[in-house]
Design a protein around this motif. Structure first.
Motif, PDB file in Angstrom:
ATOM      1  N   ALA A   1       0.832  -1.198   0.000  1.00  0.00           N
ATOM      2  CA  ALA A   1       0.000   0.000   0.000  1.00  0.00           C
ATOM      3  C   ALA A   1       0.871   1.253   0.000  1.00  0.00           C
TER       4      ALA A   1
ATOM      5  N   ASP B   1      -4.788   2.949   1.788  1.00  0.00           N
ATOM      6  CA  ASP B   1      -3.932   3.144   0.653  1.00  0.00           C
ATOM      7  C   ASP B   1      -4.365   4.406  -0.085  1.00  0.00           C
TER       8      ASP B   1
ATOM      9  N   GLY C   1      -3.623   4.811  -3.544  1.00  0.00           N
ATOM     10  CA  GLY C   1      -3.574   4.627  -4.990  1.00  0.00           C
ATOM     11  C   GLY C   1      -2.822   3.422  -5.502  1.00  0.00           C
TER      12      GLY C   1
ATOM     13  N   ASN D   1      -3.590   0.352  -4.917  1.00  0.00           N
ATOM     14  CA  ASN D   1      -4.606  -0.634  -5.293  1.00  0.00           C
ATOM     15  C   ASN D   1      -5.980   0.023  -5.286  1.00  0.00           C
TER      16      ASN D   1
ATOM     17  N   ASN E   1      -3.566  -3.598   5.612  1.00  0.00           N
ATOM     18  CA  ASN E   1      -3.221  -2.183   5.685  1.00  0.00           C
ATOM     19  C   ASN E   1      -3.300  -1.670   7.122  1.00  0.00           C
TER      20      ASN E   1
ATOM     21  N   ASP F   1      -9.586   1.745   0.567  1.00  0.00           N
ATOM     22  CA  ASP F   1      -9.075   1.286  -0.728  1.00  0.00           C
ATOM     23  C   ASP F   1      -8.350   2.445  -1.401  1.00  0.00           C
ATOM     24  N   GLY F   2      -7.515   2.134  -2.389  1.00  0.00           N
ATOM     25  CA  GLY F   2      -6.689   3.145  -3.029  1.00  0.00           C
ATOM     26  C   GLY F   2      -7.466   4.205  -3.780  1.00  0.00           C
TER      27      GLY F   2
ATOM     28  N   ASN G   1      -7.035   8.048  -2.565  1.00  0.00           N
ATOM     29  CA  ASN G   1      -6.474   9.051  -3.468  1.00  0.00           C
ATOM     30  C   ASN G   1      -7.390  10.264  -3.563  1.00  0.00           C
TER      31      ASN G   1
END
Length: 334
Positions: free
Chosen positions: A121, A138, A140, A142, A153, A222-223, A227
């Protein structure tokens, strides 16, 4: 301890990397730095230094390059050579301000994943109003994640905050659209169920509007969502200071007021700046690989080096490996 730095990635390369390296070796007597990049350009900003060495290359991975293709074809690029210094044991960690996807690919290909980690991550420290900051992972690496990935994570983030940031019992929150346990989509509901039984200080769901208030020390998501949070915080901070600047220079009276407020505004700007928090660690790799912001100045590079140094000193990768192994064993037995 040796840290390799890709000096050809980022908006202010190589000046920022060289200045950051000089500041770091001056501050830390036990540190040596390897600068990887165009030697002639490096020497424009650096006099010979006994604690700084240079690996010369003119090849560079560009921001628009396809990550996997670039890493495989540009084997003599500054980024790949910096990562290889870690792989081959000549450096303990590496830092790059370049192409994020390429750095992740190079890290996976050459440094490798910690056994038991399904997907590494990307995790930056972000500012909070109390100045302590929080770790977001994360952001970005994933964009499509599973509950098990968020569980891992959380373990990695909690370990980092405890070992490197010295936070006792770090509070771990799951990013969601509400704080109630039943909120969210299938991913967050499944992740919540797993995190309830994880060996961490899980405080439940947290909302994006609360993360800068310091509601927790680690935010897991989640990424894709991470982000969005990252870019929203960066964009909001930038827009806020643009509005203040416009307003405070709109009249003579406001300009006079700005002169009085300038020290306070400078403190606020520094508190909201990513440069004070280092870079985003690629958590889940066998050794520290740090992604510095593309617009990093020498201060941000210095703090990225400090971050990498702390991760090496605390042997964070090994601690994460043990945590993952132990928790996987418990989950199998259950």
């Amino acid at each position: 301890m040796k840290i390799a730095i890709d000096v050809m990635g980022g908006d202010h390369a190589p000046k920022a990397q060289v200045a950051g390296a000089l500041a770091a070796v001056t501050s830390y007597h036990d540190l040596e730095v390897i600068l990887v990049g165009n030697e002639a350009e490096i020497l424009d900003h650096l006099k010979p230094h006994k604690k700084i060495s240079i690996i010369h290359t003119v090849e560079k991975i560009e921001d628009e390059d396809s990550p996997t293709r670039a890493v495989r074809r540009k084997k003599d690029s500054s980024m790949v050579l910096a990562v290889k210094e870690v792989k081959e044991g000549r450096a303990d960690a590496c830092i790059s301000s370049g192409n994020t996807g390429a750095l992740m690919t190079a890290g996976l290909l050459h440094v490798g994943r910690i056994p038991g980690i399904e997907r590494p991550a990307l995790a930056p420290m972000l500012p909070t109003l109390d100045g302590n900051g929080f770790l977001l992972l994360d952001v970005g690496a994933n964009v499509d994640a599973k509950a098990d990935h968020l569980y891992q994570n959380a373990l990695m983030g909690s370990t980092y905050m405890e070992m490197v940031k010295k936070v006792k019992l770090p509070r771990v929150g799951l990013l969601n659209i509400g704080t109630e346990s039943g909120k969210g989509n299938e991913l967050t509901k499944q992740s919540y169920a797993l995190l309830q039984h994880a060996p961490i200080n899980f405080i439940g769901n947290v909302e994006a509007r609360d993360v800068m208030d310091g509601v927790c020390d680690v935010v897991v998501c989640d990424g894709f969502s991470g982000n969005l949070v990252l870019k929203t915080i960066e964009g909001t901070a930038g827009a806020l200071f643009s509005l203040l600047k416009k307003e405070l220079t709109s009249s003579l009276k406001n300009k006079m007021a700005a002169g009085v407020l300038k020290p306070g505004l400078k403190n606020v700007k520094e508190q909201l700046s990513y440069s004070q928090y280092g870079g985003a660690g690629l958590f889940g790799l066998k050794a520290p690989v740090i992604k510095a912001h593309g617009s990093s100045d020498h201060t941000a590079i210095f703090h990225a080096i400090r971050q990498a140094k702390q991760m090496v000193e605390e042997d964070v990768a090994s601690v994460i490996q043990k945590e993952i192994k132990d928790t996987n064993s418990v989950r199998v037995n259950e």
